[in-house]
Design an enzyme around this catalytic site. Structure first.
Site, mmCIF file in Angstrom:
data_model
loop_
_atom_site.group_PDB
_atom_site.id
_atom_site.type_symbol
_atom_site.label_atom_id
_atom_site.label_comp_id
_atom_site.label_asym_id
_atom_site.label_seq_id
_atom_site.Cartn_x
_atom_site.Cartn_y
_atom_site.Cartn_z
ATOM 1 N N ASP A 151 0.815 -1.214 0.000
ATOM 2 C CA ASP A 151 0.000 0.000 0.000
ATOM 3 C C ASP A 151 0.852 1.269 0.000
ATOM 4 O OD1 ASP A 151 -2.549 1.545 0.644
ATOM 5 O OD2 ASP A 151 -1.348 2.002 2.425
ATOM 6 N N GLU B 252 1.343 -0.694 -5.039
ATOM 7 C CA GLU B 252 0.426 0.408 -5.345
ATOM 8 C C GLU B 252 1.248 1.666 -5.575
ATOM 9 O OE1 GLU B 252 -3.477 2.670 -3.508
ATOM 10 O OE2 GLU B 252 -1.750 2.369 -2.209
#
Length: 548
Positions: free
Chosen positions: A213, A286
């Site tokens: 993330d 990401e």
């Protein structure tokens, strides 16, 4: 535009043509009637994923958390959030997934921890080994007022300063997201080692890899020779001084050190496979960043990086220039023309942070976009509900949960909220769409759940769901789609066409009208080798063409 021709006998690793499916656990399936999705709920629906043809399910964070940012604020990286279940529930999920030959991928949140994490509490107290676990700074004293101010003008993602004062420690800490999400200090080797321990711990529990993330914010610029952080320049994009986009964010995003950290995590994956065997453990990154930066995550001639840096072009390009055949072509160009040779592409049209695909592209284009991500070369990613054509639910200010919206106000919250794509999954037309038996679900259901759900779409001959399943089956069966070359173009302004071709195998053509009226195109303008008759394999729900 076309890439080099490929061969059918090239054996690809599982992830190179995988169909990844993102589950937002809070909204997928509630097994215990508290209105919140959980691990046992996911386990109970794994057969649905198997029927869809999913290769691997990626779970948004399930770790222990105060839930300020719904799991992206982790208080214990080594345990499960109680409202989602227990470690034993997780082991049961892994066992059942293995029985069904489904892989489970976890969300790794490396940039920050919750301020309720023991590491942070120890850091506040300057305990040995933890004093520099986070990014701390004395700040500046205003010469005119004598008051202590934040070290720099940096802004957090959820509005306002990225610095927070701690009275006990008499310093500011950095938080690029909510105040409760303190940035870890990756210039501290102990932090680097600790986060690798987190990865190995969950690999030991049987996960097939990680989606990492918010990676581009991992490192920020170092302080100058006087120990001070530089201010960001103004972006000119907005006059809203609390909005992160008010600043350029060049000092706190996309730093070169971050790329190297991704390479180190890839080493953890590869070392684990070398020692324990089994299939490749995959690393997905990401990154909403310019191509020149994003492509470095793949690695280079001397070092391997992420297997797949997520490709958000099909989200970001149409968002800025409108949904059209030309914006889709630009999105595809920007990835395939920048991707290093020998790497694998991937295609994403939605996730828990973006408005739902069917709402952004228009419900009429839901099938066309699902077809596109399945027909382009490489891996595809589906966010739960895209296979149904689920649209955004409307969430009132009173029901709003997302901190990105809650940190604003009632008149502007809809610009910032990520709640609409997070409404509960729609299983049936029954109460709460059969997501939960609770009287109130954590977010309200989308209003269309009685007509748009798994039960309804499974009961008819043709639906978004049946088209999706047929797509996955085609992709798995077709050597052309797995290994073929790719050519694509815009015809008559509104039509995006793709050809996948492979010597000795049937070519596959895709034609999508993204305009608002019917149109006739001549494929000969696109491909002089097209045969006089083509057999229609699949058509969208709105199409009047007959398959076969």
């Amino acid at each position: 535009c076309q890439d080099a021709a490929s061969t059918a006998d090239h054996s690809k690793d599982w992830w190179e043509t995988a169909q990844f499916y993102q589950i937002y656990p809070r909204s997928f399936m509630d097994s215990d009637g508290d209105g919140i999705g959980d691990l046992n709920g996911i386990t109970s629906k794994l057969e649905y994923l198997k029927e869809l043809g999913v290769t691997a399910a990626w779970l948004s964070p399930i770790f222990k958390s105060p839930m300020v940012d719904f799991g992206y604020d982790i208080s214990d990286f080594f345990d499960i959030q109680p409202e989602y279940g227990t470690l034993e529930d997780f082991r049961n999920l892994i066992r059942r997934a293995n029985e069904l030959d489904l892989k489970i991928i976890l969300d790794f949140v490396p940039n920050h921890s919750s301020d309720e994490n023991e590491w942070f509490k120890k850091s506040v107290r300057r305990e040995k080994g933890y004093a520099d676990y986070y990014v701390w700074h004395d700040g500046k004293v205003n010469a005119e007022t004598g008051k202590r101010e934040p070290p720099s003008n940096w802004l957090q993602a959820f509005r306002g300063s990225a610095w927070e004062w701690v009275e006990e420690r008499q310093q500011f800490y950095l938080h690029q997201f909510a105040v409760q999400q303190a940035d870890l200090n990756y210039r501290n080797p102990d932090v680097v080692a600790q986060m690798k321990r987190v990865l190995r711990y969950w690999l030991n529990e049987g996960v097939a890899g990680f989606r990492c993330d918010a990676v581009p914010v991992l490192f920020e610029v170092e302080p100058d020779e006087n120990g001070q952080y530089a201010d960001e320049g103004l972006s000119g994009l907005t006059d809203d001084e609390d909005n992160r986009n008010y600043l350029k964010n060049e000092l706190i995003e996309n730093r070169p050190e971050t790329i190297d950290m991704a390479y180190q995590w890839r080493n953890v994956m590869d070392d684990y496979q070398r020692i324990y065997g089994g299939d490749t453990r995959v690393l997905l990154i990401e990154t909403y960043a310019p191509p020149a930066y994003t492509m470095q995550f793949y690695g280079n001639r001397s070092v391997e990086g992420a297997h797949l840096p997520f490709n958000f072009n099909l989200i970001t390009v149409p968002a800025s220039s409108g949904v059209s055949a030309s914006s889709i072509k630009t999105a595809v160009d920007n990835w395939l023309s920048n991707m290093p040779a020998g790497r694998t592409a991937n295609w994403v049209i939605g996730n828990h942070d973006q408005r739902r695909a069917a709402s952004r592209y228009g419900p009429a284009n839901a099938d066309a976009m699902n077809m596109l991500v399945m027909l382009l070369p490489g891996a595809s990613v589906t966010y739960q509900g895209e296979e149904l054509g689920m649209t955004d639910g409307w969430i009132s200010w009173a029901d709003t949960q997302d901190p990105a919206a809650c940190n604003s106000n009632e008149s502007i919250y809809e610009q910032f909220t990520r709640d609409p794509p997070r409404t509960p999954f729609q299983w049936s037309s029954e109460t709460n769409a059969s997501f939960s038996t609770a009287t109130k679900t954590w977010l309200p259901l989308a209003s269309d759940y009685k007509t748009l759900n798994v039960a309804v779409e499974s009961a008819v001959a043709k639906s978004h769901l049946t088209i999706y399943k047929a797509l996955v089956a085609l992709r798995k069966a077709s050597k052309t789609l797995q290994n073929g070359a790719t050519k694509y173009a815009v015809l008559n302004e509104d039509v995006f066409v793709v050809k996948r071709y492979l010597s000795g195998y049937p070519s596959i053509y895709y034609a999508a009208n993204l305009g608002s009226s019917s149109i006739t195109v001549d494929l000969l303008e696109f491909d002089k080798t097209v045969t006089s008759t083509l057999r229609l394999e699949l058509s969208s729900l709105a199409s009047d063409k007959t398959e076969g």
